[in-house]
Design an enzyme around this catalytic site. Structure first.
Site, mmCIF file in Angstrom:
data_model
loop_
_atom_site.group_PDB
_atom_site.id
_atom_site.type_symbol
_atom_site.label_atom_id
_atom_site.label_comp_id
_atom_site.label_asym_id
_atom_site.label_seq_id
_atom_site.Cartn_x
_atom_site.Cartn_y
_atom_site.Cartn_z
ATOM 1 N N GLU A 266 -2.969 78.859 138.567
ATOM 2 C CA GLU A 266 -3.047 79.185 140.113
ATOM 3 C C GLU A 266 -4.533 79.337 140.475
ATOM 4 O O GLU A 266 -4.764 81.157 140.215
ATOM 5 C CB GLU A 266 -1.899 79.712 141.280
ATOM 6 C CG GLU A 266 -0.205 79.306 140.553
ATOM 7 C CD GLU A 266 0.592 79.679 141.133
ATOM 8 O OE1 GLU A 266 0.289 80.687 142.510
ATOM 9 O OE2 GLU A 266 2.072 79.262 140.878
ATOM 10 N N HIS A 285 1.917 76.478 146.225
ATOM 11 C CA HIS A 285 2.037 77.954 145.738
ATOM 12 C C HIS A 285 2.766 78.162 147.860
ATOM 13 O O HIS A 285 2.791 79.643 147.947
ATOM 14 C CB HIS A 285 1.962 79.284 145.613
ATOM 15 C CG HIS A 285 2.853 80.301 144.692
ATOM 16 N ND1 HIS A 285 2.890 80.690 143.693
ATOM 17 C CD2 HIS A 285 3.657 80.760 145.200
ATOM 18 C CE1 HIS A 285 3.504 82.220 143.620
ATOM 19 N NE2 HIS A 285 4.226 81.967 144.284
#
Length: 328
Positions: A266, A285
């Protein structure tokens, strides 16, 4: 007497910074920056507490450089960025922010269930690119009501998801390390062993922490057990799912689609094959990413930090035995 030093490596609003500054000297570190790169050895040796995000990695070596460290307060429910065993050995309290984000994550789960089940991602494109005007009505999708939702993990978030599913007339089944008799007696969900859960679920929603036992625990074998019409939803941690195995299952049609709020890496690189798949809904997220929830989380993280350092028991502790040993 001088105030102890605390690291702030999280988005703390000004009013909460004022609360911290009433008792401590703040040392600001950019979010995600390695503490050992941001601060020199002398400053690290003065640090008594940290409030940070999961992007701050706190292993044995980092803790060893901070001999006065008493508390790590994570601005998150997860704490896989912290070596808890090392913290225990050094009598360092680890805190997190559970409960306050349960509803926000559950809402995101259901958003992805609806988008996937009704194929709304492609439906939006169908209208925008003129296909509707040129080819008429799109293909039919499927009902969500009456389908089976499988919950892998039945903690706080799983329970809120189960309650929400009942409003959609879904059948809810779950698997957990320990059976949740209260959830069963309340009619929230029925227990299944792990393989039965995978085989029966029309939507499989993952709600387990990332540990050595759960890393890549949804892999090629598990995906083959799932229905070809089933969807996988992951709002826990990306590494719980074997990402390459998921990509292959999505390409081959072993499962119908996936909704991912978390990934192994990420931010997710734009060249990831997941980014080009029209049967995948991706989010950055943001399970807890609402104004109200993030405020509640940072409130709790700040209180945990201040309470731990002023000898008041914090509300949310990952390793409460450390607090118990301090209180003895």
């Amino acid at each position: 007497m001088s105030h102890p030093y605390v690291i702030v490596s999280a988005p703390v609003p000004e009013d909460l910074r004022t609360s911290i500054e009433a008792n401590f000297n703040i040392v600001d570190v950019p979010v995600g920056k390695r503490l050992e790169d941001a601060l020199d050895s002398d400053r690290l040796q003065e640090i008594a507490g940290i409030v940070c995000t999961v992007r701050t990695k706190l292993d044995e070596g980092v803790m060893a450089s901070m001999p006065k460290l008493r508390v790590i307060s994570n601005f998150a429910v997860g704490f896989d960025n912290v070596d808890v065993a090392a913290a225990n050995a050094r009598n360092i309290l680890v805190c997190n922010t559970p409960r306050v984000l349960d509803s926000a994550v559950a809402d995101l789960v259901f958003g992805m269930i609806i988008i996937l089940g009704r194929d709304m991602l492609n439906g939006d494109t169908y209208v925008r690119d003129g296909t509707w005007a040129s080819k008429g009505a799109p293909a039919l999708t499927r009902d969500i009501r009456g389908k089976t939702l499988g919950l892998l993990g039945m903690g706080r978030i799983g329970r809120v998801v189960a309650k929400t599913a009942k409003a959609f007339d879904m059948n809810v089944i779950y698997h957990n390390r320990n059976r949740c008799s209260d959830a069963e007696s309340e009619g929230l969900a029925e227990y299944r062993d792990r393989e039965a859960l995978l085989a029966e679920a029309d939507f499989l929603s993952i709600h387990v922490p990332l540990t050595d036992a759960t890393r890549n625990s949804i892999g090629e074998r598990e995906l083959k057990i799932m229905k070809s019409s089933a969807y996988l939803i992951n709002t826990s941690r990306g590494a719980v799912v074997d990402e390459q195995a998921l990509v292959e299952a999505l390409k081959s049609g072993e499962i119908a689609g996936a909704g991912l709020d978390v990934m192994v890496k990420e931010p997710l690189p734009a060249e990831s094959p997941l980014c080009s798949m029209r049967n995948v809904v991706l989010q950055a997220h943001v399970g807890s990413g609402t104004v109200e929830t993030r405020r509640a989380m940072i409130d709790l993280a700040t209180r945990n930090l201040i309470d731990a350092l002023t000898n008041k028991q914090p509300e949310a502790m990952v390793n409460p035995q450390v607090w118990g040993s301090k209180a003895e």
